[in-house]
Design an enzyme around this catalytic site. Structure first.
Site, PDB file in Angstrom:
ATOM      1  N   ASP A   8       1.216 -28.796  -9.189  1.00  0.00           N
ATOM      2  CA  ASP A   8       0.756 -29.279 -10.498  1.00  0.00           C
ATOM      3  C   ASP A   8       1.874 -29.191 -11.537  1.00  0.00           C
ATOM      4  OD1 ASP A   8      -1.071 -30.401 -12.272  1.00  0.00           O
ATOM      5  OD2 ASP A   8      -1.838 -28.449 -12.925  1.00  0.00           O
ATOM      6  N   GLU A  39       6.580  16.143  12.832  1.00  0.00           N
ATOM      7  CA  GLU A  39       6.035  14.778  12.808  1.00  0.00           C
ATOM      8  C   GLU A  39       7.037  13.810  12.188  1.00  0.00           C
ATOM      9  OE1 GLU A  39       1.212  15.545  12.493  1.00  0.00           O
ATOM     10  OE2 GLU A  39       2.449  15.723  10.685  1.00  0.00           O
TER      11      GLU A  39
END
EC number: 2.7.11.1
Length: 554
Positions: A226, A498
């Protein structure tokens, strides 16, 4: 003539013969333009100054700053409306009371779905524009999808100098609020009218900005759909104010191999292939060509009293280069107009090629390098610690196709040899296409930062990781999933073991790096990382680029 949009299938003859239902209000002429910039009569008379006329004084009604021209969908069958309960959320995040964050000011304009106001951020005093969309007016799923996509695309394109910056999207029980940069200047054509005269050189400067928006959108995997003068505003009232694209309500992500069939846009600016219901990104180039034609002579090339007549003229495609002022316009300018308005989209010039055209390059090109959205994201990525980079890689692997449409296209554009990885040369060339002027050393630094596994190239996931973080950090579910990836025993903490395990999996687990991460992120010094510390790390250093240069607007 406002925006029009159709979701039903029509043939080209349906459109030309006028059997497509019009979305224009019955109290307006069919070719009504949302701005009085263009109201040509037969024969058309210029409504803006041309390159050969210097004294035009038009009294124009004042234009609301940042007013959004709302689209209207045309449907042959009525759909059952959606009724929202006040507890339902559209954006998928908790309700926020906008008035606790911002003080709303004067109304700037209103459209089909809502109202745009000035607003002042309570915590900083900075001034923005707030587009408030009433949820009860979003009666169809398509309306909801359009709003969500507009927000997503504006966030994705955030950081480009010629594109209005979105500050945030908020939702309460009644409305969705888009807070964005306030453009304090006028519309593009209003500025030209106020100046009274301008040259081809000035027109080249304007269309350069328009084409820059198109080139950035296409490279980043977005079709605007547009483009028109009303959707470009000046950032301020300064003489050299930057031109900004403001409305992405009809924009879509480019999907590889997809042929688009929705009839969208604004009648004067719509490409012939849109009317034939088979188009791609080339429609934006056509619209830019229409804007340039108007800049040079004052009227659109395809004109009629009715919308049907305009469509007829577009399909015929006969462009007038004989009437005044065209005999005095340079051949180079006319050559660019012809290339932009080539009927066959496959033969039409691209935005990148248009920006290299002698008529544009012969002008006074800006010396200031453009710090593109992609580059700013990669610079932020370079400064992150290894855990944050790794977390982003985990998030990137979990994102849906819908969430990374634009980035997928951009990766493909950079990966010129289609190897599935981006080399140093491809990264350098890709960033250059986005307007960046980096030294060899700076490109190498970005390459090393994005290349998480250190193999000398950037793969697809690494690229997504390095570029997606700029607009994804408000998605808490992504951050939580990343935390869960590291927290293997679901204890609520990421331990040293971890962290070491995860980082070694990605070839990043040397002891020094692990200690560095813990020291930086573990703010309570208990030797592990809890969820709050993880979230703080993920959100650190995220700023809104460019904002401080133009705000607050006085």
């Amino acid at each position: 003539m406002g925006c029009f949009s159709s979701k039903h299938r029509n043939t080209e003859s349906d459109i030309i013969n006028g059997s497509v239902q019009s979305s224009i209000p019955t109290n307006q002429p069919e070719n009504h333009v949302s701005r009085d910039v263009l109201k040509p009569q037969k024969p058309p008379s210029p409504q803006i100054p041309t390159t050969t006329q210097s004294n035009h004084h038009h009294q124009q009604e004042s234009k609301p700053v940042n007013q959004q021209i709302e689209k209207k969908h045309v449907l042959t069958q009525p759909l059952k409306p959606i009724v929202f309960r006040e507890t339902e959320t559209i954006l998928g995040k908790p309700f926020e009371e906008i008035r606790k964050l911002y003080t709303l000011g004067k109304e700037l304009g209103r459209g089909q779905f809502g109202i745009t106001y000035t607003c002042k951020e309570n915590s900083t005093g900075n001034t923005y524009a707030c587009k408030s969309i009433l949820k009860r007016k979003l009666t169809r799923k398509q309306d909801i999808d359009d709003v969500k996509r507009e927000i997503q695309i504006m966030q994705y394109l955030s950081g480009q100098e010629n594109i209005v910056e979105i500050k945030g999207a908020y939702e309460d029980r009644q409305s969705i609020h888009l807070v964005m940069e306030l453009c304090g200047g006028s519309e593009l054509f209003d500025r030209i009218i106020a100046q009274g005269h301008y040259s081809e050189k000035a027109a080249a400067g304007v269309i350069r900005s328009v084409l820059n928006v198109v080139q950035i959108c296409h490279f980043m995997g977005v079709i605007h759909r547009d483009l028109k003068p009303e959707n470009f505003l000046l950032a301020s009232t300064d003489e050299n104010a930057m031109l900004k694209a403001t409305d992405f309500g009809l924009s879509v992500f480019i999907e590889e191999g997809k042929v688009y069939r929705d009839i969208v846009g604004s009648a004067y600016y719509v490409a012939p292939e849109v009317l034939r219901r088979s188009y791609g990104k080339e429609i934006d180039i056509w619209s830019a060509g229409i804007i340039l034609y108007i800049l040079l002579c004052g009227v659109p090339p395809f004109w009629s009293e009715t919308e049907k007549g305009i469509f007829n003229e577009i399909i015929k495609g006969e462009i007038d280069f004989d009437s005044q002022p065209w005999p005095s316009i340079s051949e180079s300018a006319k050559d660019l107009v012809r290339k932009l308005l080539t009927k066959d989209p496959k033969q039409r010039i691209s935005a990148a090629q248009a920006l290299e055209h002698p008529w544009i390059r012969g002008g006074e090109a800006p010396d200031k390098p453009i710090d593109s959205a992609v580059l700013s994201r990669m610079k932020q990525f370079r400064a992150m610690n290894k855990l944050k980079k790794l977390a982003l890689k985990v998030i990137a692997e979990s994102l849906s196709e819908e969430e990374i449409k634009g980035l997928k296209t951009m990766f493909a554009n950079m990966d010129t040899d289609k190897s599935g990885t981006i080399t140093y040369e491809e990264l350098k060339n890709g960033l250059a296409k986005l307007g960046s002027k980096l030294t060899e050393a700076e490109v190498k630094q970005l390459m090393e930062a994005a290349d998480v596994d250190g193999n000398g190239t950037i793969d697809y996931i690494e690229f997504i990781s390095a570029t997606m973080h700029r607009y994804r950090f408000d998605r808490d579910e992504h951050v939580f999933k990343a935390f869960q990836y590291f927290d293997k025993d679901n204890s609520g903490f990421i331990t040293m073991d971890e962290l070491e395990s995860a980082m070694k999996e990605y070839g990043m687990g040397d002891e020094a790096s692990i200690k560095e991460v813990i020291a930086e992120v573990d703010t309570d010094n208990d030797g592990r990382i809890n969820y709050e510390e993880f979230c703080a790390m993920m959100r650190s250093g995220i700023t809104l680029p460019q904002q401080g240069k133009i705000l607050p607007v006085q």
